[in-house]
Design a protein around this motif. Structure first.
Motif, PDB file in Angstrom:
ATOM      1  N   LYS A 291       0.878  -1.085  -0.086  1.00 18.67           N
ATOM      2  CA  LYS A 291      -0.017  -0.170   0.164  1.00 18.67           C
ATOM      3  C   LYS A 291       0.808   1.228  -0.062  1.00 18.67           C
ATOM      4  CE  LYS A 291      -3.785  -1.980   2.458  1.00 18.67           C
ATOM      5  NZ  LYS A 291      -4.647  -1.875   3.728  1.00 18.67           N
ATOM      6  N   TYR A 292       0.506   2.293  -0.624  1.00 16.64           N
ATOM      7  CA  TYR A 292       1.186   3.521  -0.747  1.00 16.64           C
ATOM      8  C   TYR A 292       0.109   4.713  -0.684  1.00 16.64           C
ATOM      9  CZ  TYR A 292       4.606   0.341  -2.421  1.00 16.64           C
ATOM     10  OH  TYR A 292       5.765  -0.697  -2.708  1.00 16.64           O
ATOM     11  N   ALA A 293       0.612   5.858  -0.753  1.00 18.75           N
ATOM     12  CA  ALA A 293      -0.262   7.001  -0.552  1.00 18.75           C
ATOM     13  C   ALA A 293       0.564   8.356  -0.867  1.00 18.75           C
ATOM     14  CB  ALA A 293      -0.785   7.169   0.572  1.00 18.75           C
ATOM     15  N   VAL A 294      -0.299   9.338  -1.087  1.00 16.08           N
ATOM     16  CA  VAL A 294       0.403  10.595  -1.028  1.00 16.08           C
ATOM     17  C   VAL A 294      -0.414  11.576   0.040  1.00 16.08           C
ATOM     18  CG1 VAL A 294      -1.505  11.673  -2.918  1.00 16.08           C
ATOM     19  CG2 VAL A 294       0.571  12.715  -2.523  1.00 16.08           C
ATOM     20  N   ILE A 295       0.384  12.503   0.824  1.00 12.28           N
ATOM     21  CA  ILE A 295      -0.082  13.191   1.652  1.00 12.28           C
ATOM     22  C   ILE A 295       0.132  14.580   1.732  1.00 12.28           C
ATOM     23  CG2 ILE A 295       0.375  11.309   3.847  1.00 12.28           C
ATOM     24  CD1 ILE A 295       2.892  13.345   4.446  1.00 12.28           C
ATOM     25  N   GLY A 296      -0.815  15.356   1.823  1.00  7.71           N
ATOM     26  CA  GLY A 296      -0.990  16.825   1.514  1.00  7.71           C
ATOM     27  C   GLY A 296      -2.067  17.305   2.239  1.00  7.71           C
ATOM     28  N   SER A 297      -2.381  18.545   1.784  1.00  3.25           N
ATOM     29  CA  SER A 297      -3.604  19.189   2.487  1.00  3.25           C
ATOM     30  C   SER A 297      -3.643  20.804   1.604  1.00  3.25           C
ATOM     31  CB  SER A 297      -3.573  19.626   3.951  1.00  3.25           C
ATOM     32  OG  SER A 297      -4.634  20.278   4.506  1.00  3.25           O
ATOM     33  N   PRO A 298      -4.786  21.046   0.983  1.00  2.00           N
ATOM     34  CA  PRO A 298      -5.568  20.018   0.578  1.00  2.00           C
ATOM     35  C   PRO A 298      -5.111  18.895  -0.544  1.00  2.00           C
ATOM     36  CG  PRO A 298      -5.959  21.936  -0.870  1.00  2.00           C
ATOM     37  CD  PRO A 298      -4.844  22.219   0.230  1.00  2.00           C
ATOM     38  N   ILE A 299      -5.801  17.888  -0.744  1.00  6.29           N
ATOM     39  CA  ILE A 299      -5.303  16.702  -1.508  1.00  6.29           C
ATOM     40  C   ILE A 299      -6.338  16.064  -2.372  1.00  6.29           C
ATOM     41  CG2 ILE A 299      -5.917  14.979   0.133  1.00  6.29           C
ATOM     42  CD1 ILE A 299      -2.407  15.327  -1.844  1.00  6.29           C
ATOM     43  N   ASP A 300      -7.705  16.736  -2.414  1.00  8.43           N
ATOM     44  CA  ASP A 300      -8.559  15.948  -3.210  1.00  8.43           C
ATOM     45  C   ASP A 300      -8.487  16.191  -4.792  1.00  8.43           C
ATOM     46  OD1 ASP A 300     -10.158  15.435  -0.997  1.00  8.43           O
ATOM     47  OD2 ASP A 300     -11.253  17.158  -1.005  1.00  8.43           O
ATOM     48  N   HIS A 301      -7.610  17.206  -5.091  1.00  9.37           N
ATOM     49  CA  HIS A 301      -7.372  17.471  -6.600  1.00  9.37           C
ATOM     50  C   HIS A 301      -6.357  16.327  -6.999  1.00  9.37           C
ATOM     51  CE1 HIS A 301      -4.093  19.270  -4.444  1.00  9.37           C
ATOM     52  NE2 HIS A 301      -3.423  19.218  -5.787  1.00  9.37           N
ATOM     53  N   SER A 302      -5.741  15.930  -6.341  1.00  7.17           N
ATOM     54  CA  SER A 302      -4.390  14.972  -6.815  1.00  7.17           C
ATOM     55  C   SER A 302      -4.649  13.757  -7.592  1.00  7.17           C
ATOM     56  CB  SER A 302      -3.526  14.562  -5.292  1.00  7.17           C
ATOM     57  OG  SER A 302      -2.444  13.685  -6.170  1.00  7.17           O
ATOM     58  N   LEU A 303      -3.942  13.783  -8.884  1.00  9.26           N
ATOM     59  CA  LEU A 303      -4.314  12.783  -9.829  1.00  9.26           C
ATOM     60  C   LEU A 303      -3.369  11.653  -9.499  1.00  9.26           C
ATOM     61  CD1 LEU A 303      -5.055  14.471 -13.053  1.00  9.26           C
ATOM     62  CD2 LEU A 303      -6.631  13.382 -11.378  1.00  9.26           C
TER      63      LEU A 303
ATOM     64  N   VAL B 170       4.938  12.913  -0.719  1.00  9.22           N
ATOM     65  CA  VAL B 170       4.615  14.305   0.190  1.00  9.22           C
ATOM     66  C   VAL B 170       4.368  15.273  -0.679  1.00  9.22           C
ATOM     67  CG1 VAL B 170       5.421  15.507   2.230  1.00  9.22           C
ATOM     68  CG2 VAL B 170       6.234  13.268   2.015  1.00  9.22           C
ATOM     69  N   THR B 171       3.297  16.038  -0.539  1.00  8.40           N
ATOM     70  CA  THR B 171       3.241  17.199  -1.269  1.00  8.40           C
ATOM     71  C   THR B 171       2.740  18.465  -0.265  1.00  8.40           C
ATOM     72  OG1 THR B 171       2.084  18.018  -3.404  1.00  8.40           O
ATOM     73  CG2 THR B 171       0.479  16.785  -1.745  1.00  8.40           C
ATOM     74  N   ILE B 172       2.466  19.465  -1.022  1.00 11.54           N
ATOM     75  CA  ILE B 172       2.142  20.904  -0.106  1.00 11.54           C
ATOM     76  C   ILE B 172       1.167  20.602   0.678  1.00 11.54           C
ATOM     77  CG2 ILE B 172       1.137  23.269  -0.434  1.00 11.54           C
ATOM     78  CD1 ILE B 172       2.328  23.252  -3.376  1.00 11.54           C
ATOM     79  N   PRO B 173       1.556  20.999   1.947  1.00  9.95           N
ATOM     80  CA  PRO B 173       2.435  21.754   2.439  1.00  9.95           C
ATOM     81  C   PRO B 173       3.405  21.374   3.379  1.00  9.95           C
ATOM     82  CG  PRO B 173       0.795  22.141   4.270  1.00  9.95           C
ATOM     83  CD  PRO B 173       0.420  21.229   3.118  1.00  9.95           C
ATOM     84  N   HIS B 174       3.614  19.831   3.142  1.00 10.31           N
ATOM     85  CA  HIS B 174       4.496  18.885   4.150  1.00 10.31           C
ATOM     86  C   HIS B 174       5.844  18.521   3.628  1.00 10.31           C
ATOM     87  CE1 HIS B 174       0.533  18.976   6.305  1.00 10.31           C
ATOM     88  NE2 HIS B 174       0.251  17.916   5.347  1.00 10.31           N
ATOM     89  N   LYS B 175       6.381  19.182   2.426  1.00 11.44           N
ATOM     90  CA  LYS B 175       7.631  18.626   2.037  1.00 11.44           C
ATOM     91  C   LYS B 175       8.701  18.945   2.981  1.00 11.44           C
ATOM     92  CE  LYS B 175       6.337  18.604  -2.813  1.00 11.44           C
ATOM     93  NZ  LYS B 175       6.722  19.097  -4.111  1.00 11.44           N
ATOM     94  N   GLU B 176       8.636  19.912   3.658  1.00 11.86           N
ATOM     95  CA  GLU B 176       9.735  20.341   4.670  1.00 11.86           C
ATOM     96  C   GLU B 176       9.650  19.800   6.211  1.00 11.86           C
ATOM     97  OE1 GLU B 176      10.002  24.535   4.294  1.00 11.86           O
ATOM     98  OE2 GLU B 176      11.117  24.392   2.571  1.00 11.86           O
ATOM     99  N   HIS B 177       8.029  19.827   6.465  1.00  9.93           N
ATOM    100  CA  HIS B 177       7.638  19.248   7.856  1.00  9.93           C
ATOM    101  C   HIS B 177       7.999  17.893   8.007  1.00  9.93           C
ATOM    102  CE1 HIS B 177       4.353  22.524   7.415  1.00  9.93           C
ATOM    103  NE2 HIS B 177       5.332  22.957   7.500  1.00  9.93           N
ATOM    104  N   ILE B 178       8.039  17.042   6.912  1.00  2.07           N
ATOM    105  CA  ILE B 178       8.405  15.654   7.145  1.00  2.07           C
ATOM    106  C   ILE B 178       9.669  15.204   7.714  1.00  2.07           C
ATOM    107  CG2 ILE B 178       8.919  15.150   5.008  1.00  2.07           C
ATOM    108  CD1 ILE B 178       6.726  13.030   7.040  1.00  2.07           C
ATOM    109  N   ILE B 179      10.582  16.158   7.231  1.00  3.81           N
ATOM    110  CA  ILE B 179      11.992  15.901   7.744  1.00  3.81           C
ATOM    111  C   ILE B 179      12.315  15.206   9.002  1.00  3.81           C
ATOM    112  CG2 ILE B 179      14.230  16.627   7.406  1.00  3.81           C
ATOM    113  CD1 ILE B 179      13.621  17.997   5.023  1.00  3.81           C
ATOM    114  N   PRO B 180      11.862  16.071   9.932  1.00  2.00           N
ATOM    115  CA  PRO B 180      12.070  15.608  11.221  1.00  2.00           C
ATOM    116  C   PRO B 180      11.705  14.113  11.603  1.00  2.00           C
ATOM    117  CG  PRO B 180      11.338  17.836  11.318  1.00  2.00           C
ATOM    118  CD  PRO B 180      11.165  17.302  10.198  1.00  2.00           C
ATOM    119  N   PHE B 181      10.898  13.689  10.972  1.00  5.56           N
ATOM    120  CA  PHE B 181      10.127  12.565  11.244  1.00  5.56           C
ATOM    121  C   PHE B 181      10.864  11.305  10.506  1.00  5.56           C
ATOM    122  CE2 PHE B 181       6.968  15.402  11.907  1.00  5.56           C
ATOM    123  CZ  PHE B 181       6.263  15.026  13.042  1.00  5.56           C
ATOM    124  N   LEU B 182      12.040  11.575   9.795  1.00  2.24           N
ATOM    125  CA  LEU B 182      12.438  10.459   8.982  1.00  2.24           C
ATOM    126  C   LEU B 182      13.933  10.030   9.714  1.00  2.24           C
ATOM    127  CD1 LEU B 182      12.134  12.415   5.514  1.00  2.24           C
ATOM    128  CD2 LEU B 182      10.654  10.671   6.634  1.00  2.24           C
TER     129      LEU B 182
END
Length: 265
Positions: free
Chosen positions: A2-14, A59-71
């Motif tokens: 299973k895979y996913a994309v995280i973002g906010s908003p994300i409804d428009h993502s293809l 990871v897409t807007i606005p989380h591309k920088e926020h995710i780094i401390p969790f890696l």
């Protein structure tokens, strides 16, 4: 898997339709979904992802920088750029990558093969701009110019580039072979232009990393002047293909991915 994309908003993502079409074409019983993760709830990202039992995610807007401390680790591209758009989960470790730059440049080379000698202006100084600039520097001989409304945005840039304001960029437009808009101006029915194109040279390629809408205001304006244009479709498909390679070590069906996105547009 299973895979996913995280973002906010994300409804428009293809991304889900693109990746699921690729999985199907390759005979893989994988699944990909879009997860809306509100910034106010981002501290719970580990629990959110683990609950979904994912093997990787975008990871897409606005989380591309926020995710780094969790890696647990990030690749060299991500370290330079300070942003991550792809995470591999392996042996309970989260490893971050940035495929935006290579995704964009691979697409750019198909419409502008002689990249080595191009004078390039990049509009915007956010995460996408950083990734694209960093990758372009591996292919281009002249120093790249990046323009932003506020020059303080460059304070954490470590790259050897020309840094200018948007007004200065407008006056110097005729000097460039390629102009790349990495700002969100033109999305979500915004009709504004990030810069005035009065000084645009007839040969200059105008590119935008956005693919929805298919032609942003800056692309329409450039096309109206007779200039060649390129939207963000190739970047979107290429960065997704690179993510798939990271997760699976397999070769994606690029044609199916691109055709699927085109059909949905």
């Amino acid at each position: 898997m299973k895979y996913a994309v995280i973002g906010s908003p994300i409804d428009h993502s293809l991304s889900p339709v693109m990746h699921n079409a690729n999985f199907k074409a390759l005979g893989l019983e994988h699944d990909y979904e879009a997860l809306n993760v509100d910034p106010s709830n981002f501290d719970s990202i580990k629990e959110i992802i683990n609950e979904k039992n994912l093997s990787g995610f975008n990871v897409t807007i606005p989380h591309k920088e926020h995710i780094i401390p969790f890696l647990d680790d990030i690749d060299e591209q991500s370290k330079t750029v300070g942003a991550v758009n792809t995470v591999l989960i392996s042996d309970n470790k989260w490893i971050g990558y940035n495929t935006d730059g290579i995704g964009y440049v691979e697409g750019l080379k198909t419409v502008y093969p002689d990249l080595a000698n191009a004078y390039i202006l990049i509009l915007g100084a956010g995460g996408a701009s950083k990734g694209i600039t960093n990758e372009l520097m591996k292919h281009v001989n002249p120093k790249i110019t990046v323009a932003n409304r506020t020059l303080s945005r460059f304070d954490n840039w470590q790259m050897d580039i020309n840094k200018i304001g948007l007004e200065e960029a407008e006056k110097a437009l005729s000097e460039f072979d390629i102009i790349i808009n990495t700002t969100p101006v033109g999305m979500n029915n915004n009709k504004d232009l990030v810069i005035n194109l009065d000084n645009l040279a007839p040969h200059t390629l105008v590119s935008d990393i956005v693919y929805i809408p298919f032609k942003t205001p800056i692309l329409k304006a450039a096309e109206g002047k007779g200039n060649p244009i390129q939207n963000g479709l190739d970047m979107f498909v290429n960065q997704g293909a690179e993510s798939f390679k990271i997760w699976t070590d397999l070769t994606p069906n690029y044609e199916v991915m691109k055709d699927t996105v085109l059909n949905h547009l």
